[in-house]
Design a protein around this motif. Structure first.
Motif, PDB file in Angstrom:
ATOM      1  N   MET A   1       0.828  -1.207   0.000  1.00  0.00           N
ATOM      2  CA  MET A   1       0.000   0.000   0.000  1.00  0.00           C
ATOM      3  C   MET A   1       0.864   1.259   0.000  1.00  0.00           C
ATOM      4  SD  MET A   1      -3.295   0.618   0.687  1.00  0.00           S
ATOM      5  CE  MET A   1      -3.877   2.111   0.155  1.00  0.00           C
ATOM      6  N   PHE A   2       1.849   1.266   0.897  1.00  0.00           N
ATOM      7  CA  PHE A   2       2.617   2.500   1.119  1.00  0.00           C
ATOM      8  C   PHE A   2       4.047   2.428   0.605  1.00  0.00           C
ATOM      9  CE2 PHE A   2      -0.275   2.241   4.932  1.00  0.00           C
ATOM     10  CZ  PHE A   2      -1.186   3.164   4.464  1.00  0.00           C
ATOM     11  N   GLY A   3       4.483   1.249   0.150  1.00  0.00           N
ATOM     12  CA  GLY A   3       5.860   1.121  -0.326  1.00  0.00           C
ATOM     13  C   GLY A   3       6.850   1.314   0.796  1.00  0.00           C
ATOM     14  N   THR A   4       6.436   1.062   2.021  1.00  0.00           N
ATOM     15  CA  THR A   4       7.323   1.321   3.155  1.00  0.00           C
ATOM     16  C   THR A   4       7.053   0.289   4.240  1.00  0.00           C
ATOM     17  OG1 THR A   4       7.837   2.921   4.874  1.00  0.00           O
ATOM     18  CG2 THR A   4       5.618   2.979   4.064  1.00  0.00           C
ATOM     19  N   ASN A   5       8.041   0.085   5.103  1.00  0.00           N
ATOM     20  CA  ASN A   5       7.826  -0.821   6.235  1.00  0.00           C
ATOM     21  C   ASN A   5       7.459   0.017   7.446  1.00  0.00           C
ATOM     22  OD1 ASN A   5       8.869  -2.891   4.599  1.00  0.00           O
ATOM     23  ND2 ASN A   5      10.937  -2.284   5.159  1.00  0.00           N
ATOM     24  N   ILE A   6       6.198   0.143   7.714  1.00  0.00           N
ATOM     25  CA  ILE A   6       5.821   0.893   8.915  1.00  0.00           C
ATOM     26  C   ILE A   6       5.797  -0.096  10.065  1.00  0.00           C
ATOM     27  CG2 ILE A   6       4.153   2.509   9.902  1.00  0.00           C
ATOM     28  CD1 ILE A   6       2.960   2.846   7.202  1.00  0.00           C
ATOM     29  N   THR A   7       6.985  -0.458  10.521  1.00  0.00           N
ATOM     30  CA  THR A   7       6.991  -1.398  11.645  1.00  0.00           C
ATOM     31  C   THR A   7       6.560  -0.636  12.895  1.00  0.00           C
ATOM     32  OG1 THR A   7       9.333  -0.943  11.676  1.00  0.00           O
ATOM     33  CG2 THR A   7       8.671  -3.069  10.811  1.00  0.00           C
ATOM     34  N   GLU A   8       7.026   0.610  12.949  1.00  0.00           N
ATOM     35  CA  GLU A   8       6.644   1.451  14.091  1.00  0.00           C
ATOM     36  C   GLU A   8       5.150   1.702  14.048  1.00  0.00           C
ATOM     37  OE1 GLU A   8       8.190   5.589  15.542  1.00  0.00           O
ATOM     38  OE2 GLU A   8       9.578   4.688  14.122  1.00  0.00           O
ATOM     39  N   GLY A   9       4.484   1.409  15.136  1.00  0.00           N
ATOM     40  CA  GLY A   9       3.050   1.722  15.199  1.00  0.00           C
ATOM     41  C   GLY A   9       2.153   0.729  14.490  1.00  0.00           C
ATOM     42  N   VAL A  10       2.740  -0.345  13.904  1.00  0.00           N
ATOM     43  CA  VAL A  10       1.890  -1.290  13.190  1.00  0.00           C
ATOM     44  C   VAL A  10       0.948  -2.022  14.152  1.00  0.00           C
ATOM     45  CG1 VAL A  10       2.557  -3.705  12.733  1.00  0.00           C
ATOM     46  CG2 VAL A  10       2.349  -2.136  10.865  1.00  0.00           C
ATOM     47  N   ASN A  11       1.448  -2.326  15.350  1.00  0.00           N
ATOM     48  CA  ASN A  11       0.574  -2.987  16.326  1.00  0.00           C
ATOM     49  C   ASN A  11      -0.551  -2.073  16.771  1.00  0.00           C
ATOM     50  OD1 ASN A  11       1.865  -5.397  16.226  1.00  0.00           O
ATOM     51  ND2 ASN A  11       3.199  -5.007  17.971  1.00  0.00           N
ATOM     52  N   ASP A  12      -0.231  -0.771  16.900  1.00  0.00           N
ATOM     53  CA  ASP A  12      -1.277   0.211  17.255  1.00  0.00           C
ATOM     54  C   ASP A  12      -2.347   0.232  16.181  1.00  0.00           C
ATOM     55  OD1 ASP A  12       0.183   0.832  19.451  1.00  0.00           O
ATOM     56  OD2 ASP A  12       1.052   2.675  18.643  1.00  0.00           O
ATOM     57  N   ILE A  13      -1.898   0.210  14.914  1.00  0.00           N
ATOM     58  CA  ILE A  13      -2.852   0.248  13.800  1.00  0.00           C
ATOM     59  C   ILE A  13      -3.698  -1.022  13.816  1.00  0.00           C
ATOM     60  CG2 ILE A  13      -3.029   0.153  11.270  1.00  0.00           C
ATOM     61  CD1 ILE A  13      -0.645   2.063  11.139  1.00  0.00           C
ATOM     62  N   GLY A  14      -3.040  -2.172  14.006  1.00  0.00           N
ATOM     63  CA  GLY A  14      -3.766  -3.448  14.055  1.00  0.00           C
ATOM     64  C   GLY A  14      -4.807  -3.451  15.166  1.00  0.00           C
ATOM     65  N   HIS A  15      -4.406  -2.952  16.343  1.00  0.00           N
ATOM     66  CA  HIS A  15      -5.323  -2.921  17.492  1.00  0.00           C
ATOM     67  C   HIS A  15      -6.484  -1.962  17.210  1.00  0.00           C
ATOM     68  CE1 HIS A  15      -6.867  -2.881  21.554  1.00  0.00           C
ATOM     69  NE2 HIS A  15      -6.752  -1.564  21.585  1.00  0.00           N
ATOM     70  N   ALA A  16      -6.160  -0.805  16.633  1.00  0.00           N
ATOM     71  CA  ALA A  16      -7.194   0.198  16.342  1.00  0.00           C
ATOM     72  C   ALA A  16      -8.227  -0.354  15.361  1.00  0.00           C
ATOM     73  CB  ALA A  16      -6.547   1.468  15.780  1.00  0.00           C
ATOM     74  N   ILE A  17      -7.766  -1.106  14.366  1.00  0.00           N
ATOM     75  CA  ILE A  17      -8.692  -1.706  13.396  1.00  0.00           C
ATOM     76  C   ILE A  17      -9.605  -2.700  14.105  1.00  0.00           C
ATOM     77  CG2 ILE A  17      -8.816  -3.295  11.426  1.00  0.00           C
ATOM     78  CD1 ILE A  17      -6.383  -1.825  10.260  1.00  0.00           C
ATOM     79  N   GLU A  18      -9.014  -3.504  14.988  1.00  0.00           N
ATOM     80  CA  GLU A  18      -9.796  -4.498  15.740  1.00  0.00           C
ATOM     81  C   GLU A  18     -10.889  -3.822  16.568  1.00  0.00           C
ATOM     82  OE1 GLU A  18      -9.460  -8.439  18.261  1.00  0.00           O
ATOM     83  OE2 GLU A  18      -8.377  -7.934  16.444  1.00  0.00           O
ATOM     84  N   VAL A  19     -10.532  -2.744  17.268  1.00  0.00           N
ATOM     85  CA  VAL A  19     -11.514  -1.996  18.080  1.00  0.00           C
ATOM     86  C   VAL A  19     -12.628  -1.477  17.178  1.00  0.00           C
ATOM     87  CG1 VAL A  19     -11.861   0.118  19.457  1.00  0.00           C
ATOM     88  CG2 VAL A  19      -9.888  -1.345  19.907  1.00  0.00           C
ATOM     89  N   GLY A  20     -12.229  -0.927  16.024  1.00  0.00           N
ATOM     90  CA  GLY A  20     -13.202  -0.375  15.075  1.00  0.00           C
ATOM     91  C   GLY A  20     -14.175  -1.417  14.569  1.00  0.00           C
ATOM     92  N   LEU A  21     -13.663  -2.604  14.206  1.00  0.00           N
ATOM     93  CA  LEU A  21     -14.519  -3.658  13.662  1.00  0.00           C
ATOM     94  C   LEU A  21     -15.512  -4.169  14.708  1.00  0.00           C
ATOM     95  CD1 LEU A  21     -11.982  -5.730  11.516  1.00  0.00           C
ATOM     96  CD2 LEU A  21     -13.792  -4.233  10.685  1.00  0.00           C
TER      97      LEU A  21
END
Length: 446
Positions: free
Chosen positions: A152-172
């Protein structure tokens, strides 16, 4: 319309069938379809819903008469997470967004992501050790999140990836709860789940807007990732591009739809293989014959037909999208019944995919069923894991390629088994269909 014409479960005086549905949605719908036929009336509180289990009627709803419907409550609620993306937008706006996005999902672009998918899968299995226990559902979620982030972004967003994963889970989870409630709590009333959801939404927005802003500034648009293509996309009719808000909504849609669904499909696949050693053995034979020990590439996929059929059969038994709802916007006749504005029509892939009329031994895991002309012999909407019509999932080829490449990379090196005394594995129908409480598995080197 007169309820006398269409029968269904009576339910309780005030809530109707809501609680029976909530207790076990999959079995409730399956039973209702078996007992009452192609069109079943049910009531959730004041709302009238109809379960449609006839492939020809489903085709009318999703294709030939789709102009009489819009997306029902669940996806209206989903706007809280994904905004007005391709998943939730309606009418002209949806057509425009689809036109803008289509080029990003052409076969040649998708093929170019194959190497990334294999790289990340190999990195994951190289970290596994013979005999160790792993929470496979979490591993699949992390892997597909890393892949969608890179493509998607052409980048490794390792930083904050768990936050993003958790945020998506909360949203769903928030969307799922609100979609099946017949009491709409006004937005102004603060509840704990609303507060958690708001925080999650802010986390996602911060991450995604900062990436969009950085990319617009850097002008490195030739990167070949999905974000570059979305930013460069121009509408052929008026040559306009997407605003930051539109890009954010599409990014969020691809992000949510593009990792959660594939992760669940892979988790179910690995579970099913652990229960069917004969299928696993056949998969190994194919992998060893085609690859002879080397890593898999996109060019190998036409020869890895059994591996792909395993993915199709998993999508049949445990479709990531297990139900589609449409709300009637103006009176429409489907299958001899006239439905009125405000009524909701439900179509369940889970129900259709397990119908004995179309699938011999429908509850059995048999990838071989996809070897012949099965899909040409059954009606189009007896099997529709990616939906259908103008709103068919835009990322379906991406998903099948990704799931097959990951499956082959794992199976080439490891065999997985549930831990001893693993609680019974049950599907949990949230927005997508996931294994309830995750899958704890032992990985064994082949």
């Amino acid at each position: 319309m007169s309820e006398m014409q269409i029968v269904g479960p009576k339910g309780l005086p005030i809530t109707g069938s809501l609680f029976a549905f909530r207790k076990n949605p999959l079995e409730f719908l399956r039973q209702a379809s078996k007992e009452y036929g192609d069109v079943v009336h049910m009531r959730f509180g004041p709302r009238h819903l109809y379960l449609i289990s006839n492939p020809d009627y489903i085709k009318e709803i999703l294709v030939t008469k789709q102009g009489h419907f819009h997306k029902a409550k669940g996806l209206q609620v989903a706007k809280a997470v994904v905004g007005e993306g391709i998943l939730t937008s309606e009418g002209r706006q949806h057509l425009r967004q689809r036109r803008l996005m289509q080029p990003s999902f052409r076969q040649e672009h998708i093929r170019s992501y194959g190497e990334t998918m294999v790289d990340y899968s190999e990195d994951m299995v190289n970290g596994w050790h013979d005999g160790e226990e792993r929470l496979i559902t979490k591993n699949m979620m992390e892997l597909t999140l890393a892949i969608i982030t890179k493509t998607m972004f052409g980048t490794n967003i390792t930083e904050g990836v768990n936050d993003i994963g958790h945020a998506i889970e909360v949203g769903l989870k928030y969307v799922s709860r609100r979609a099946s409630s017949f009491i709409d709590i006004p937005e102004a009333i603060p509840t704990r789940s609303k507060r958690e959801f708001k925080e999650a939404a802010q986390t996602l927005d911060r991450a995604i807007y900062s990436i969009i802003e950085e990319r617009r500034k850097s002008e490195t648009s030739g990167q070949g990732d999905l974000l570059s293509m979305l930013l460069a996309a121009r509408d052929e009719e008026d040559n306009t591009g997407m605003t930051d808000k539109q890009v954010r909504d599409e990014v969020m849609t691809i992000f949510v739809a593009g990792h959660e669904t594939t992760a669940n499909t892979l988790s179910w696949t690995l579970y099913l293989l652990s229960q069917h050693p004969e299928v696993e053995q056949k998969l190994w034979d194919e992998i060893d014959h085609v690859l002879n020990g080397r890593r898999v590439t996109v060019d190998d996929l036409p020869k890895l037909k059994y591996a792909e059929n395993i993915i199709w059969e998993t999508l049949r038994l445990y479709p990531a999208a297990w139900m589609i709802n449409r709300e009637v916007t103006d009176a429409v006749e489907i299958g001899g019944h006239v439905f009125q504005p405000g009524e909701t029509l439900m179509m369940s892939q889970y129900v259709m995919h397990r119908t004995p009329e179309y699938f011999d031994q429908p509850d059995h895991f048999r990838p071989e069923r996809f070897e012949g002309n099965l899909l040409k012999e059954i009606p189009q909407f007896a099997f529709f894991p990616f939906g259908g019509g103008p709103r068919v999932c835009i990322g379906n080829h991406f998903a099948i390629m990704e799931a097959t490449l990951i499956l082959v990379t794992i199976a080439q090196k490891f065999q997985l088994r549930l831990i001893p005394d693993h609680p019974p594995v049950e599907p949990e129908p949230v927005v997508t269909l996931r294994p309830k409480n995750g899958l704890h598995m032992i990985v064994k080197q082949r």
